[in-house]
Scaffold this active site. Structure first.
Site, short mmCIF file in Angstrom:
data_model
loop_
_atom_site.label_atom_id
_atom_site.label_comp_id
_atom_site.label_asym_id
_atom_site.label_seq_id
_atom_site.Cartn_x
_atom_site.Cartn_y
_atom_site.Cartn_z
N GLY A 45 0.83 -1.19 0.00
CA GLY A 45 0.00 0.00 0.00
C GLY A 45 0.86 1.24 0.00
O GLY A 45 2.02 1.21 0.43
N CYS A 94 5.75 0.15 7.30
CA CYS A 94 5.39 1.31 6.48
C CYS A 94 6.59 1.68 5.61
O CYS A 94 7.72 1.70 6.09
CB CYS A 94 5.02 2.48 7.40
SG CYS A 94 4.54 3.97 6.53
N HIS A 136 -4.69 1.53 7.20
CA HIS A 136 -3.36 2.10 7.36
C HIS A 136 -3.15 3.23 6.34
O HIS A 136 -2.67 4.32 6.70
CB HIS A 136 -2.32 0.98 7.16
CG HIS A 136 -0.89 1.41 7.17
ND1 HIS A 136 -0.02 1.05 8.17
CD2 HIS A 136 -0.17 2.16 6.29
CE1 HIS A 136 1.18 1.56 7.90
NE2 HIS A 136 1.11 2.23 6.77
N GLU A 137 -3.53 2.99 5.08
CA GLU A 137 -3.33 4.00 4.03
C GLU A 137 -4.26 5.21 4.22
O GLU A 137 -3.84 6.35 4.01
CB GLU A 137 -3.49 3.38 2.64
CG GLU A 137 -2.50 2.27 2.32
CD GLU A 137 -1.05 2.61 2.59
OE1 GLU A 137 -0.66 3.80 2.49
OE2 GLU A 137 -0.29 1.69 2.94
#
Length: 174
Positions: A45, A94, A136-137
């Site tokens: 992502g 991340c 998360h994104e």
């Protein structure tokens, strides 16, 4: 075209991204660049703020099975419209915080509404890794990082590690 990824701590990662009024050819090209950048990293992502663009755009592809066809998705103005009461814990990482991982608890399933590459509104329910990734994104679009779910002490330690990592990276280039 592959783009450079913004690394934490960088103030651009803490800003709330602007909504997108219209899906233009320029924005479709940006989404394609983001997918190329994400796959190259490699990641599952990427949010536009992670490449220094403060717009509400994310890309993702959580297909991990060997030999399975990729399922790239680009979402303009994504928003969670509902989430399950059940939660999941995933070890998250991340691309803006390389080599750092931590367990984060999030809703197990979420329903997300977004605009697709053709400018059409979509809505779908995601679970498991897809649910974790999309949340998360979307967090990135609101200036939130996965380390914000950790204790202040852990967050501080990770931020210090990242400052050192960025300094070492800059020294290598010099």
């Amino acid at each position: 075209m592959k783009r450079p990824i913004v690394l934490h701590p960088d103030p651009r990662l803490k800003k709330v991204a602007a909504p997108i009024d219209d899906v233009s050819d320029e924005l479709r090209a940006l989404a394609d660049d983001m997918l190329a950048t994400m796959y190259d990293a490699p990641g599952i992502g990427l949010a536009a703020p992670q490449i220094g663009v403060s717009l509400r755009l994310i890309v993702l592809d959580c297909v991990k099975e060997e030999g399975a066809p990729p399922r790239p998705m680009a979402m303009f103005n994504p928003e969670v419209v509902s989430s399950s009461d059940e939660t999941n814990v995933y070890e998250e990482g991340c691309l803006s915080i390389p080599e750092i991982y931590a367990d984060v608890t999030r809703p197990e399933a979420v329903t997300v509404r977004w605009i697709d590459m053709n400018g059409a509104e979509q809505e779908d329910t995601f679970d498991g890794l897809w649910a974790t990734c999309v949340q998360h994104e979307i967090d990135h679009l609101d200036g939130k990082l996965f380390i914000d779910y950790l204790s202040p002490l852990k967050r501080q330690l990770i931020t210090r590690k990242m400052v050192k990592f960025k300094r070492n990276k800059a020294t290598e280039k010099a």
